[in-house]
Design a protein around this motif. Sequence first.
Motif, PDB file in Angstrom:
ATOM      1  N   THR A  24      42.834  40.784  35.644  1.00 24.20           N
ATOM      2  CA  THR A  24      42.612  39.619  36.490  1.00 24.20           C
ATOM      3  C   THR A  24      43.894  38.802  36.502  1.00 24.20           C
ATOM      4  N   ASP A 114      33.866  42.614  35.645  1.00 29.50           N
ATOM      5  CA  ASP A 114      34.961  43.045  36.513  1.00 29.50           C
ATOM      6  C   ASP A 114      35.080  44.570  36.483  1.00 29.50           C
ATOM      7  N   GLU A 144      33.774  39.628  39.453  1.00 27.63           N
ATOM      8  CA  GLU A 144      34.980  39.838  40.252  1.00 27.63           C
ATOM      9  C   GLU A 144      34.849  41.179  40.955  1.00 27.63           C
ATOM     10  N   SER A 145      35.076  41.177  42.273  1.00 25.20           N
ATOM     11  CA  SER A 145      34.937  42.411  43.034  1.00 25.20           C
ATOM     12  C   SER A 145      35.838  42.384  44.257  1.00 25.20           C
ATOM     13  N   THR A 167      40.367  39.886  46.461  1.00 26.24           N
ATOM     14  CA  THR A 167      39.412  39.670  45.373  1.00 26.24           C
ATOM     15  C   THR A 167      38.403  38.578  45.706  1.00 26.24           C
TER      16      THR A 167
END
Length: 186
Positions: A24, A114, A144-145, A167
Amino acid sequence: MRVIAGRLGGRQLLAPKGWKVRPTSERVREAIFSALGTVEGMAIADLYCGTGALGIESLSRGAASAVLVDRDTRPALGNVHNLGLTGQAELVRGEAPEWISGAASGAFDLIFLDPPYREAERVAERLDGELARVLAPGGRVIAESDRRGPLEFPSLETVRERRYGRTVVTFHRVPSPSNEDTKPPE
């Protein structure tokens, strides 16, 4: 890549080249933690942790503990050892859905999620019912995708969604019962 804030702020996080991790970004981590506010004393689960950046950032900012789960924990292990977090971070090598199904009810205040973008639909399907069970009261899931294949959890309420390039970061919580559901019978 570095830890952004807290007692470890500025310290280096290693993301070994050639490993199948997608850390990230600092920009996205900063945005997530700005939205979260304090994480002081919280129990954290970082699923599909990769380098462990989200769990480590939480610990740096005062979280009580973090469980870092991934198929290959070696990238996170290096960072946990280099930053002296072995007493606060537990590393679990395995599949997140299997691990979470054995986790205690109400165990986590925050769950970071994630997974590899290409697995989003399968992961969401397998984790949907389990996430609410392991969240403490008031707990949240931060997912998170990829914007083209976001993680969707029908059993959770979406409270915030932000896009950062490709994102998408989505904040979820267990839905609150409506007023109709909480009225005493007449």
